[in-house]
Design a protein around this motif. Sequence first.
Motif, mmCIF file in Angstrom:
data_model
loop_
_atom_site.group_PDB
_atom_site.id
_atom_site.type_symbol
_atom_site.label_atom_id
_atom_site.label_comp_id
_atom_site.label_asym_id
_atom_site.label_seq_id
_atom_site.Cartn_x
_atom_site.Cartn_y
_atom_site.Cartn_z
ATOM 1 N N SER A 10 -8.310 -10.363 89.146
ATOM 2 C CA SER A 10 -7.133 -10.323 90.013
ATOM 3 C C SER A 10 -7.083 -11.616 90.820
ATOM 4 O O SER A 10 -8.094 -12.287 91.016
ATOM 5 C CB SER A 10 -7.200 -9.123 90.958
ATOM 6 O OG SER A 10 -8.192 -9.338 91.950
ATOM 7 N N LYS A 11 -5.903 -11.932 91.311
ATOM 8 C CA LYS A 11 -5.717 -13.146 92.106
ATOM 9 C C LYS A 11 -6.625 -13.127 93.330
ATOM 10 O O LYS A 11 -7.305 -14.108 93.635
ATOM 11 C CB LYS A 11 -4.246 -13.248 92.525
ATOM 12 C CG LYS A 11 -3.930 -14.372 93.456
ATOM 13 C CD LYS A 11 -2.475 -14.331 93.890
ATOM 14 C CE LYS A 11 -2.217 -15.312 95.007
ATOM 15 N NZ LYS A 11 -0.843 -15.262 95.477
ATOM 16 N N PHE A 12 -6.662 -12.003 94.028
ATOM 17 C CA PHE A 12 -7.460 -11.874 95.242
ATOM 18 C C PHE A 12 -8.953 -12.054 94.939
ATOM 19 O O PHE A 12 -9.642 -12.839 95.587
ATOM 20 C CB PHE A 12 -7.201 -10.508 95.889
ATOM 21 C CG PHE A 12 -8.053 -10.249 97.087
ATOM 22 C CD1 PHE A 12 -7.790 -10.876 98.289
ATOM 23 C CD2 PHE A 12 -9.128 -9.376 97.016
ATOM 24 C CE1 PHE A 12 -8.586 -10.638 99.406
ATOM 25 C CE2 PHE A 12 -9.923 -9.139 98.124
ATOM 26 C CZ PHE A 12 -9.648 -9.765 99.321
ATOM 27 N N MET B 199 0.757 -24.791 87.302
ATOM 28 C CA MET B 199 0.083 -23.522 87.037
ATOM 29 C C MET B 199 -0.050 -22.772 88.346
ATOM 30 O O MET B 199 -0.108 -23.381 89.411
ATOM 31 C CB MET B 199 -1.275 -23.747 86.373
ATOM 32 C CG MET B 199 -2.275 -24.527 87.186
ATOM 33 S SD MET B 199 -3.778 -24.837 86.276
ATOM 34 C CE MET B 199 -3.746 -26.627 86.266
ATOM 35 N N THR B 200 -0.081 -21.481 88.244
ATOM 36 C CA THR B 200 -0.224 -20.659 89.436
ATOM 37 C C THR B 200 -1.630 -20.089 89.486
ATOM 38 O O THR B 200 -2.329 -20.033 88.474
ATOM 39 C CB THR B 200 0.790 -19.504 89.443
ATOM 40 O OG1 THR B 200 0.500 -18.643 88.335
ATOM 41 C CG2 THR B 200 2.222 -20.014 89.354
ATOM 42 N N ILE B 201 -2.011 -19.647 90.659
ATOM 43 C CA ILE B 201 -3.325 -19.024 90.800
ATOM 44 C C ILE B 201 -3.373 -17.736 89.976
ATOM 45 O O ILE B 201 -4.422 -17.386 89.435
ATOM 46 C CB ILE B 201 -3.650 -18.782 92.287
ATOM 47 C CG1 ILE B 201 -3.798 -20.140 92.991
ATOM 48 C CG2 ILE B 201 -4.922 -17.961 92.450
ATOM 49 C CD1 ILE B 201 -4.014 -20.085 94.475
ATOM 50 N N GLU B 202 -2.233 -17.080 89.844
ATOM 51 C CA GLU B 202 -2.180 -15.874 89.018
ATOM 52 C C GLU B 202 -2.540 -16.195 87.570
ATOM 53 O O GLU B 202 -3.283 -15.453 86.927
ATOM 54 C CB GLU B 202 -0.791 -15.219 89.071
ATOM 55 C CG GLU B 202 -0.471 -14.564 90.386
ATOM 56 C CD GLU B 202 0.152 -15.524 91.398
ATOM 57 O OE1 GLU B 202 0.341 -16.720 91.090
ATOM 58 O OE2 GLU B 202 0.422 -15.079 92.524
ATOM 59 N N ASP B 203 -1.996 -17.313 87.048
ATOM 60 C CA ASP B 203 -2.304 -17.730 85.674
ATOM 61 C C ASP B 203 -3.795 -18.016 85.511
ATOM 62 O O ASP B 203 -4.413 -17.624 84.518
ATOM 63 C CB ASP B 203 -1.521 -18.990 85.302
ATOM 64 C CG ASP B 203 -0.023 -18.775 85.284
ATOM 65 O OD1 ASP B 203 0.426 -17.628 85.088
ATOM 66 O OD2 ASP B 203 0.714 -19.766 85.478
ATOM 67 N N ILE B 204 -4.346 -18.712 86.487
ATOM 68 C CA ILE B 204 -5.762 -19.080 86.419
ATOM 69 C C ILE B 204 -6.630 -17.830 86.510
ATOM 70 O O ILE B 204 -7.592 -17.675 85.749
ATOM 71 C CB ILE B 204 -6.112 -20.081 87.535
ATOM 72 C CG1 ILE B 204 -5.271 -21.353 87.383
ATOM 73 C CG2 ILE B 204 -7.590 -20.415 87.519
ATOM 74 C CD1 ILE B 204 -5.287 -22.260 88.597
ATOM 75 N N LEU C 282 -20.316 -16.291 86.410
ATOM 76 C CA LEU C 282 -20.233 -17.715 86.110
ATOM 77 C C LEU C 282 -19.435 -17.978 84.843
ATOM 78 O O LEU C 282 -18.750 -18.997 84.740
ATOM 79 C CB LEU C 282 -21.629 -18.322 86.000
ATOM 80 C CG LEU C 282 -22.383 -18.440 87.322
ATOM 81 C CD1 LEU C 282 -23.783 -18.992 87.087
ATOM 82 C CD2 LEU C 282 -21.642 -19.307 88.305
ATOM 83 N N GLU C 283 -19.516 -17.045 83.894
ATOM 84 C CA GLU C 283 -18.728 -17.201 82.663
ATOM 85 C C GLU C 283 -17.239 -17.197 82.973
ATOM 86 O O GLU C 283 -16.484 -17.989 82.414
ATOM 87 C CB GLU C 283 -19.047 -16.075 81.671
ATOM 88 C CG GLU C 283 -20.329 -16.272 80.924
ATOM 89 C CD GLU C 283 -20.548 -15.160 79.912
ATOM 90 O OE1 GLU C 283 -19.558 -14.657 79.349
ATOM 91 O OE2 GLU C 283 -21.714 -14.810 79.704
ATOM 92 N N LEU C 284 -16.839 -16.300 83.872
ATOM 93 C CA LEU C 284 -15.428 -16.226 84.255
ATOM 94 C C LEU C 284 -14.992 -17.505 84.949
ATOM 95 O O LEU C 284 -13.907 -18.018 84.696
ATOM 96 C CB LEU C 284 -15.188 -15.023 85.175
ATOM 97 C CG LEU C 284 -15.420 -13.643 84.570
ATOM 98 C CD1 LEU C 284 -15.207 -12.568 85.620
ATOM 99 C CD2 LEU C 284 -14.519 -13.415 83.377
ATOM 100 N N LEU C 285 -15.838 -18.023 85.811
ATOM 101 C CA LEU C 285 -15.509 -19.269 86.497
ATOM 102 C C LEU C 285 -15.399 -20.412 85.494
ATOM 103 O O LEU C 285 -14.464 -21.214 85.562
ATOM 104 C CB LEU C 285 -16.553 -19.588 87.564
ATOM 105 C CG LEU C 285 -16.273 -20.841 88.376
ATOM 106 C CD1 LEU C 285 -15.013 -20.655 89.220
ATOM 107 C CD2 LEU C 285 -17.442 -21.196 89.255
ATOM 108 N N CYS C 286 -16.335 -20.482 84.565
ATOM 109 C CA CYS C 286 -16.289 -21.539 83.549
ATOM 110 C C CYS C 286 -15.025 -21.442 82.702
ATOM 111 O O CYS C 286 -14.400 -22.454 82.388
ATOM 112 C CB CYS C 286 -17.528 -21.486 82.657
ATOM 113 S SG CYS C 286 -19.022 -22.005 83.500
ATOM 114 N N LYS C 287 -14.650 -20.214 82.341
ATOM 115 C CA LYS C 287 -13.423 -20.003 81.571
ATOM 116 C C LYS C 287 -12.206 -20.512 82.338
ATOM 117 O O LYS C 287 -11.328 -21.175 81.783
ATOM 118 C CB LYS C 287 -13.242 -18.513 81.293
ATOM 119 C CG LYS C 287 -13.254 -18.130 79.871
ATOM 120 C CD LYS C 287 -12.997 -16.646 79.766
ATOM 121 C CE LYS C 287 -13.131 -16.244 78.324
ATOM 122 N NZ LYS C 287 -12.898 -14.837 78.112
#
Length: 109
Positions: A32-34, A20-25, A2-7
């Motif tokens: 990883s993107k996947f 912005m790209t999904i890679e950046d996010i 959840l911390e990663l999602l919040c970040k």
Amino acid sequence: MLELLCKSLDYIEANLDQDMTIEDIAQSAHSSKFHYQRLFLMLTGSTVSEYIRKRKLTVAAQELAVHQTKVIDTASSDGSRRNELHNERKRSFRSRRQTASCVCGQFSK
């Protein structure tokens, strides 16, 4: 998790007015993107692209309601070239229509 999602949501909100790209996010969430896309979908029920699109639409709707701006101004203020692309499409359509009417006019004589 959840911390990663919040970040990453903080990153999206901070950069909502930019491309912005999904890679950046995913990178902002140290993932990883996947893996990030799977995690995001599992936790939110929508894809990253859907979330960003909905957030941009919400911000635009708020701007229209609060500031009473024109729709075209709001649509073009998100950093995209929507207005320019729309005008290019109209010019292209008109050009094709004129060409078609010339060709059709030759056959009607």
